[in-house]
Design an enzyme around this catalytic site. Structure first.
Site, mmCIF file in Angstrom:
data_model
loop_
_atom_site.group_PDB
_atom_site.id
_atom_site.type_symbol
_atom_site.label_atom_id
_atom_site.label_comp_id
_atom_site.label_asym_id
_atom_site.label_seq_id
_atom_site.Cartn_x
_atom_site.Cartn_y
_atom_site.Cartn_z
ATOM 1 N N GLY A 27 0.847 -1.198 0.000
ATOM 2 C CA GLY A 27 0.000 0.000 0.000
ATOM 3 C C GLY A 27 0.879 1.243 0.000
ATOM 4 O O GLY A 27 2.028 1.226 -0.464
ATOM 5 N N ASN A 28 0.349 2.329 0.558
ATOM 6 C CA ASN A 28 1.055 3.600 0.576
ATOM 7 C C ASN A 28 2.376 3.481 1.357
ATOM 8 O O ASN A 28 3.453 3.838 0.864
ATOM 9 C CB ASN A 28 0.105 4.612 1.227
ATOM 10 N N TRP A 29 2.304 2.932 2.571
ATOM 11 C CA TRP A 29 3.511 2.787 3.398
ATOM 12 C C TRP A 29 4.368 1.621 2.891
ATOM 13 O O TRP A 29 5.596 1.704 2.844
ATOM 14 C CB TRP A 29 3.117 2.600 4.858
ATOM 15 N N LYS A 46 -2.040 6.304 18.432
ATOM 16 C CA LYS A 46 -2.015 7.695 17.944
ATOM 17 C C LYS A 46 -3.046 7.894 16.826
ATOM 18 O O LYS A 46 -3.487 9.024 16.585
ATOM 19 C CB LYS A 46 -0.605 8.110 17.510
#
Ligand code: NAD
Ligand code: 13P
Length: 353
Positions: free
Chosen positions: A12-14, A207
């Site tokens: 994915g993005n990461w 977070k």
């Protein structure tokens, strides 16, 4: 000693941004790592073509990290067992809701002496086993050592090679910390290794809930003082949660990149923040899932699901009153509370009593 083979589970993005780093570090450390790196792609069709084939021919993940080239030693593979079969180091980087299923596919099919590192920010839940750390889930299913990497790392900025830091959390006296550092540490991606795995991982998971509160606040136009209060109260809830469920964490871990720094970056620049800001504006006509789909186009915001999982856990020990921010985020995501009521919930925070 033969060089270690690395497999990346996720794209994915990461996953794609970290593949750029791993492609580079494996190539520049040939004595330690095999430079051929397999990356698991959950196959999909983009404009009539298979994403895996696009990646292997153009070296770009056009859906999840468009405009950035992946190193040519990263090979997209669509079968997760095939991706990992010879690997010594498994890098898990998928949205947390898929971790149990994917780990089970790998059970009994990986090298027995392999190790894993989880970059996944979230918790693992199953109907039978309840809520666990993702690293614990992977360890229990695959029976291998698992470390974690968390930090203030918005993927597009990491993919731009902008300077940032990350934290690798390992178990006390766990070997391999130095080798894992070599796999990720670059000029602009600076790694600290801490022997405090649970606190490191929980900072990353929790977070995302705080980022949702920051998004609600932005959607309501409350400004930076309110957001700073949300970040601080969120930090206090994260520390309280870690001390309640995993006592013995080092206070210093909360000041590593995985802690305060990730809270700041996510509450200003993250996807959870963005989705929740839009939710305030469009919640009368659209569901949170619809907004996530529209804004993130296939990427995933993990805060709302994590809030739900955390509140389930808090209910078991009747601890909800100690975590007004986590509880309010869950209620707002489920439309049990209006975003405007967030601040009222925070006024009764144990930090103010
Ligand atoms: P993402 O949000 O881009 O999610 C999309 C990925 O999920 C794609 O690879 C897609 O193929 C995959 N996917 C969709 N359906 C699936 C299924 N049924 N089974 C398996 N995979 C499926 O993913 P990401 O940004 O790489 O995030 C992965 C983890 O890394 C998350 O825990 C996230 O919190 C964390 N993280 C993300 C960032 C970031 O900036 N994106 C930074 C640090 C950490
Ligand atoms: P988002 O998933 O909210 O974009 O956060 C990314 C992240 O974890 C940055 O460190």
């Amino acid at each position: 000693m033969s060089s270690k083979k690395v497999a990346i589970i996720g794209s994915g993005n990461w996953g794609s941004a970290i593949a750029r780093i791993i492609g580079s570090t494996t190539k520049s450390n040939p004595n330690i790592f095999d430079s051929n790196v397999s990356m698991w792609v959950h196959e999909e069709i983009i404009d009539g073509k298979k994403l895996s084939e696009i990646i292997n021919t153009t070296h770009e993940n056009v859906k999840y990290l468009p405009g950035k080239k992946l190193p040519e030693n990263i090979f997209a593979v669509t079968d997760v067992v095939e991706t990992c079969k010879d690997a010594d180091i498994l890098v898990f980087v998928i949205p947390h809701q898929f971790v149990t299923r994917v780990s089970n596919l790998l059970k009994g099919k990986i090298k027995q002496d392999s190790i894993a590192i989880s970059l996944i920010k979230g918790l693992s839940t199953s109907k039978s086993d309840g809520i666990k750390l993702v690293s614990t889930e992977i360890k229990e299913i695959l029976n291998i050592d698992v470390a974690v990497l968390m930090g203030a790392n918005l993927a597009p900025e990491v993919a731009n090679d902008n300077y940032c830091e990350a934290t690798i959390g390992i178990r006390k006296k766990q070997e391999n910390g130095a080798m894992l550092k070599k796999l990720f540490h670059t000029n602009n991606f600076r790694i600290n290794v801490v022997e405090d795995i649970e606190a490191t991982e929980l900072c990353g998971a929790l977070k995302n809930i705080v980022a949702c509160a920051a998004g609600f606040s932005d959607g309501l136009g409350y400004g930076d003082n309110t957001k700073a209060a949300i970040i601080r109260l969120g930090m206090m809830e994260i520390i309280r949660f870690v001390n309640q469920y995993y006592p013995g964490a080092h206070l210093s871990t909360f000041f590593e990149s995985c802690g305060l720094a990730d809270l700041v970056t996510t509450c200003y620049g993250g996807r959870n923040r963005r989705v929740c800001e839009a939710y305030v504006k469009f919640m009368d006509t659209k569901s949170l899932a619809e907004i996530e789909k529209e804004i993130l186009k296939g990427q995933s915001a993990q805060g709302p699901l994590t809030a739900e999982e955390v509140v389930e856990l808090l209910k078991k020990s009747d601890s909800q009153s100690k975590y007004p921010l986590f509880v309010a985020v869950n209620k707002i995501c489920k439309k049990e509370l209006k975003p405007q009521d967030l601040i009222n919930e925070l006024r009764n925070h144990p930090e103010h009593m």
